[in-house]
Design an enzyme around this catalytic site. Structure first.
Site, PDB file in Angstrom:
ATOM      1  N   HIS A   1       0.796  -1.105   0.012  1.00 28.79           N
ATOM      2  CA  HIS A   1       0.125   0.045   0.039  1.00 28.79           C
ATOM      3  C   HIS A   1       0.881   1.235   0.084  1.00 28.79           C
ATOM      4  O   HIS A   1       1.559   1.515   0.921  1.00 28.79           O
ATOM      5  CB  HIS A   1      -0.686  -0.113   1.164  1.00 28.79           C
TER       6      HIS A   1
ATOM      7  N   HIS B   1      -4.414  -1.009   6.108  1.00 30.93           N
ATOM      8  CA  HIS B   1      -3.960  -0.165   6.991  1.00 30.93           C
ATOM      9  C   HIS B   1      -4.943  -0.342   8.391  1.00 30.93           C
ATOM     10  O   HIS B   1      -5.649   0.450   8.992  1.00 30.93           O
ATOM     11  CB  HIS B   1      -3.880   1.221   6.857  1.00 30.93           C
TER      12      HIS B   1
ATOM     13  N   HIS C   1       1.552   5.260  -1.636  1.00 27.89           N
ATOM     14  CA  HIS C   1       1.159   6.563  -2.479  1.00 27.89           C
ATOM     15  C   HIS C   1       2.286   7.228  -3.076  1.00 27.89           C
ATOM     16  O   HIS C   1       3.480   7.720  -2.223  1.00 27.89           O
ATOM     17  CB  HIS C   1       0.494   7.710  -1.537  1.00 27.89           C
TER      18      HIS C   1
ATOM     19  N   LYS D   1      -9.060  -0.766  -5.768  1.00 29.38           N
ATOM     20  CA  LYS D   1      -9.388   0.063  -4.469  1.00 29.38           C
ATOM     21  C   LYS D   1     -10.663   0.599  -4.328  1.00 29.38           C
ATOM     22  O   LYS D   1     -11.103   1.213  -5.071  1.00 29.38           O
ATOM     23  CB  LYS D   1      -8.261   0.982  -4.273  1.00 29.38           C
TER      24      LYS D   1
ATOM     25  N   ASP E   1       1.462   2.471   3.472  1.00 30.30           N
ATOM     26  CA  ASP E   1       0.667   3.676   3.556  1.00 30.30           C
ATOM     27  C   ASP E   1       1.371   4.824   3.738  1.00 30.30           C
ATOM     28  O   ASP E   1       1.100   6.115   3.899  1.00 30.30           O
ATOM     29  CB  ASP E   1      -0.501   3.853   4.527  1.00 30.30           C
TER      30      ASP E   1
ATOM     31  N   HIS F   1     -10.444   0.661   2.043  1.00 30.32           N
ATOM     32  CA  HIS F   1      -9.973   1.638   3.152  1.00 30.32           C
ATOM     33  C   HIS F   1     -11.373   1.464   4.258  1.00 30.32           C
ATOM     34  O   HIS F   1     -12.548   1.988   3.643  1.00 30.32           O
ATOM     35  CB  HIS F   1     -10.221   3.178   2.568  1.00 30.32           C
TER      36      HIS F   1
HETATM   37  O1  DOR Z   1      -3.483   9.005   5.896  1.00 33.17           O
HETATM   38  C1  DOR Z   1      -3.820   8.770   4.792  1.00 33.17           C
HETATM   39  N1  DOR Z   1      -3.008   9.449   3.785  1.00 33.17           N
HETATM   40  N2  DOR Z   1      -4.894   7.939   4.602  1.00 33.17           N
HETATM   41  C2  DOR Z   1      -5.254   7.728   3.273  1.00 33.17           C
HETATM   42  O2  DOR Z   1      -6.231   6.989   3.331  1.00 33.17           O
HETATM   43  C3  DOR Z   1      -4.909   8.471   2.180  1.00 33.17           C
HETATM   44  C4  DOR Z   1      -3.636   9.195   2.193  1.00 33.17           C
HETATM   45  C5  DOR Z   1      -3.067  10.199   1.437  1.00 33.17           C
HETATM   46  O3  DOR Z   1      -3.528   9.936   0.062  1.00 33.17           O
HETATM   47  O4  DOR Z   1      -2.535  10.907   1.734  1.00 33.17           O
HETATM   48 ZN    ZN Z   2      -3.323   5.140   1.749  1.00 33.37          ZN
END
Ligand code: DOR
Ligand code: ZN
Length: 345
Positions: A13, A174, A15, A99, A247, A136
């Site tokens: 997971h 998460h 970003h 997702k 995450d 999520h």
């Molecule tokens: O803390 C988070 N940041 N949780 C999420 O679900 C998305 C993520 C983000 O894209 O910044």
């Molecule tokens: Zn995330």
């Protein structure tokens, strides 16, 4: 010096964002991780297989020469996602998972799902194909307290979904509560849970005691210590249903340090050091490979990596940069609140 060699880990997971931020953060992941499940919550989101293939090309273009990394692409499920597009992407390996963001649950989730009945045709197709759904797991009902949103999601959404589609592979992403750990441990079928670096390290006190600490704010929000300890027990247990999904979610400092700060902790540079520290503390270093490198591939039905990583511990603390510079501005790196002694060799 203590050394530990394990199969190269994956991040289930992640970003990576896009543009200048993508170029800045990608090396921090590729340095340690062979593959990662790439979150699709860009602006606009990655909703079609064509979007995912274009995003994948931008990621590979941002990878510095000499580094190897395989992005595992996902689609952002909307109420208009076409089951045929999902099936085509699964068939040729263009996507690894889909997702589901409940609409409004977190960063860039406005096009997420409001009514799960509307996405049942896609989920039925995924169950038929064995294509994993990443969730999520928080309700967005304003009447539900933010600390209860995962537990209520289990009752209202996950239990009915697991019953309706027993063949659907599910990753509860998460996980932040003992309720989530219990659900993942006990649910029938191909069920797993990912756990982040930061939820293993911090509690809600770290966010709120002694002044508000925006760099510890993420979603789902960190819970009380009993929940953090349930996550630690699950991660270090060797239970194949639990694996790492960092995450890691970079935001530039001005968007964190303000009146309405963004959710997300940037953990990629320090995750392996934090995990080695934690697993050593729990007397479970021999199970770090299962959590970081073996259980995830087993759930996603991919081979574990052949390459290895060696972690080494020094008596002196290792210095990690407190901030990453990006073309968009500085990003604060997650601080576990204690010195780190581990680094990748
Ligand atoms: O803390 C988070 N940041 N949780 C999420 O679900 C998305 C993520 C983000 O894209 O910044
Ligand atoms: Zn995330």
């Amino acid at each position: 010096m203590t050394r530990l060699t394990l199969r190269r880990p994956d991040d289930w997971h992640l970003h990576l964002r896009d543009g200048a931020m993508l170029r800045a953060v990608l090396p921090d992941t590729a340095r340690h991780f062979a593959r990662a499940i790439i979150m699709p919550n860009l602006v606009p989101p990655v909703v079609t297989v064509a979007d995912a293939m274009a995003y994948r090309a931008r990621i590979m273009d941002a990878l510095p020469d000499g580094m190897t990394f395989e992005p595992l692409m996902t689609l952002y499920l909307t109420e208009t996602t076409d089951p045929a597009d999902v099936a085509a992407g699964a068939a040729d390996g263009a996507i690894t998972a889909v997702k589901l963001y409940p609409a409004g649950a977190t960063t860039n989730s406005a096009s997420g799902v409001r009514d799960i009945a509307k996405v049942m045709p896609v989920l039925e197709k995924m169950a038929e194909l064995g294509l994993p759904l990443c969730l999520h797991g928080e309700v967005t009902d304003p009447a539900v307290d933010i600390f209860d949103r995962e537990a209520v999601f289990i009752d209202r959404v996950l239990n009915p979904l697991r019953e309706a589609l027993p063949d659907l592979p599910i990753t509860l992403e998460h996980v932040t509560t003992a309720d989530g750990v219990d659900w993942v441990s006990g649910a029938p079928g191909r069920t797993a849970g990912s756990i982040t670096t930061h939820h293993l390290m911090i509690t809600r006190n770290d966010i709120l005691v002694g002044g508000i600490k925006p760099h510890y704010y993420c979603l789902p929000v960190a819970k009380r210590a009993t929940h953090r300890d349930a996550l630690r027990a699950a991660a270090t247990s060797g239970n194949p249903r639990f694996f790492l999904g960092t995450d890691s979610a970079p935001h530039v400092d001005p968007l964190k340090e303000c009146a309405c700060g963004c959710a997300g902790c940037y953990t990629a540079p320090v995750t392996m050091a934090c995990l080695a520290h934690l697993f050593e503390e729990e007397g479970a270093l021999d199970r770090l490979e299962a959590f970081a490198s073996l259980n995830g591939p087993a759930h996603y039905r991919l081979p574990p990596n052949e390459a290895t990583i060696t972690l080494e511990k020094s008596d002196e603390p290792v210095t990690y940069a407190a901030k990453l510079g990006s073309g968009d501005g500085p990003v604060t790196v997650f601080d576990p609140g204690h010195p780190l002694h581990w680094r990748a060799a």
